[in-house]
Design a protein around this motif. Sequence first.
Motif, PDB file in Angstrom:
ATOM      1  N   GLN A   1      24.390   0.628  69.647  1.00 36.36           N
ATOM      2  CA  GLN A   1      23.734  -0.141  68.622  1.00 36.36           C
ATOM      3  C   GLN A   1      22.304   0.359  68.424  1.00 36.36           C
ATOM      4  OE1 GLN A   1      24.017  -4.131  70.228  1.00 36.36           O
ATOM      5  NE2 GLN A   1      22.108  -3.886  71.368  1.00 36.36           N
ATOM      6  N   VAL A   2      21.899   0.427  67.166  1.00 35.97           N
ATOM      7  CA  VAL A   2      20.552   0.854  66.821  1.00 35.97           C
ATOM      8  C   VAL A   2      19.641  -0.363  66.772  1.00 35.97           C
ATOM      9  CG1 VAL A   2      19.094   1.917  65.070  1.00 35.97           C
ATOM     10  CG2 VAL A   2      21.377   2.833  65.546  1.00 35.97           C
ATOM     11  N   GLN A   3      18.483  -0.252  67.401  1.00 35.06           N
ATOM     12  CA  GLN A   3      17.496  -1.324  67.373  1.00 35.06           C
ATOM     13  C   GLN A   3      16.100  -0.779  67.167  1.00 35.06           C
ATOM     14  OE1 GLN A   3      17.186  -5.071  69.696  1.00 35.06           O
ATOM     15  NE2 GLN A   3      18.860  -4.152  70.887  1.00 35.06           N
ATOM     16  N   LEU A   4      15.341  -1.425  66.282  1.00 31.43           N
ATOM     17  CA  LEU A   4      13.915  -1.205  66.132  1.00 31.43           C
ATOM     18  C   LEU A   4      13.242  -2.557  66.337  1.00 31.43           C
ATOM     19  CD1 LEU A   4      13.894   0.968  62.871  1.00 31.43           C
ATOM     20  CD2 LEU A   4      13.759   1.794  65.228  1.00 31.43           C
ATOM     21  N   TYR A  32      13.619  11.816  63.849  1.00 31.24           N
ATOM     22  CA  TYR A  32      13.471  10.895  62.725  1.00 31.24           C
ATOM     23  C   TYR A  32      12.056  10.891  62.166  1.00 31.24           C
ATOM     24  CZ  TYR A  32      18.039   8.660  62.976  1.00 31.24           C
ATOM     25  OH  TYR A  32      19.379   8.402  62.924  1.00 31.24           O
ATOM     26  N   GLU A  33      11.963  10.949  60.825  1.00 32.62           N
ATOM     27  CA  GLU A  33      10.719  10.582  60.162  1.00 32.62           C
ATOM     28  C   GLU A  33      10.595   9.061  60.223  1.00 32.62           C
ATOM     29  OE1 GLU A  33       9.209  12.386  56.335  1.00 32.62           O
ATOM     30  OE2 GLU A  33       9.701  10.360  55.636  1.00 32.62           O
ATOM     31  N   MET A  34       9.418   8.570  60.615  1.00 33.45           N
ATOM     32  CA  MET A  34       9.198   7.144  60.823  1.00 33.45           C
ATOM     33  C   MET A  34       8.110   6.626  59.892  1.00 33.45           C
ATOM     34  SD  MET A  34      11.363   6.445  63.238  1.00 33.45           S
ATOM     35  CE  MET A  34      10.824   4.766  63.594  1.00 33.45           C
ATOM     36  N   ALA A  35       8.154   5.323  59.613  1.00 31.93           N
ATOM     37  CA  ALA A  35       7.173   4.730  58.710  1.00 31.93           C
ATOM     38  C   ALA A  35       6.910   3.273  59.066  1.00 31.93           C
ATOM     39  CB  ALA A  35       7.645   4.824  57.259  1.00 31.93           C
ATOM     40  N   TRP A  36       5.732   2.805  58.658  1.00 30.36           N
ATOM     41  CA  TRP A  36       5.391   1.383  58.655  1.00 30.36           C
ATOM     42  C   TRP A  36       5.312   0.895  57.215  1.00 30.36           C
ATOM     43  CZ3 TRP A  36       5.333  -1.706  62.826  1.00 30.36           C
ATOM     44  CH2 TRP A  36       5.155  -1.120  64.089  1.00 30.36           C
ATOM     45  N   THR A  97      12.986   3.759  59.902  1.00 30.25           N
ATOM     46  CA  THR A  97      13.332   5.170  59.950  1.00 30.25           C
ATOM     47  C   THR A  97      13.592   5.627  58.521  1.00 30.25           C
ATOM     48  OG1 THR A  97      15.693   4.696  60.278  1.00 30.25           O
ATOM     49  CG2 THR A  97      14.344   4.986  62.247  1.00 30.25           C
ATOM     50  N   ASN A  98      12.817   6.589  58.025  1.00 28.27           N
ATOM     51  CA  ASN A  98      13.004   7.094  56.666  1.00 28.27           C
ATOM     52  C   ASN A  98      14.168   8.070  56.560  1.00 28.27           C
ATOM     53  OD1 ASN A  98      10.924   5.572  55.642  1.00 28.27           O
ATOM     54  ND2 ASN A  98       9.469   7.271  55.505  1.00 28.27           N
ATOM     55  N   TYR A 103      16.986   2.730  58.957  1.00 25.84           N
ATOM     56  CA  TYR A 103      17.110   1.509  59.743  1.00 25.84           C
ATOM     57  C   TYR A 103      15.810   0.736  59.628  1.00 25.84           C
ATOM     58  CZ  TYR A 103      20.947   4.045  62.033  1.00 25.84           C
ATOM     59  OH  TYR A 103      22.094   4.761  62.293  1.00 25.84           O
ATOM     60  N   TRP A 104      15.898  -0.594  59.729  1.00 28.89           N
ATOM     61  CA  TRP A 104      14.730  -1.474  59.659  1.00 28.89           C
ATOM     62  C   TRP A 104      14.587  -2.311  60.913  1.00 28.89           C
ATOM     63  CZ3 TRP A 104      11.116  -1.601  55.790  1.00 28.89           C
ATOM     64  CH2 TRP A 104      11.462  -0.998  54.565  1.00 28.89           C
TER      65      TRP A 104
END
Length: 114
Positions: A1-4, A32-36, A97-98, A103-104
């Motif tokens: 499972q993916v979790q942020l 992964y490219e990441m963002a806020w 994750t862009n 994913y959010w």
Amino acid sequence: QVQLVESGGGLVQPGGSLRLSCASSGILFSIYEMAWYRQAPGKQRELVAVITRGGSTDYAVAVKGRFTISRDNAKNTLYLQMNSLKPEDTAVYYCRTNSPRSYWGQGTQVTVSS
């Protein structure tokens, strides 16, 4: 499972600082490219900052010079250092994750008020 999972939000006075964290699991974080992102009451969600796999960064004009996005691939964690905070920064802040897949996180509340 993916979790942020975001953490570090809270109440801070104008001019203060806060550091947000986003702990990831279930993905190969380093590729992964990441963002806020953030969403203020009654407003659309907006991009705040982005960091590529190679460590290149970019920022929204409203936060440039005050916020710093960074990542620790060994800890699978994304960070957002927020300085000189303004009431206009009040919002729910989300980790995303862009690419290569989206994913959010669940979001963390940041309130800037005296």
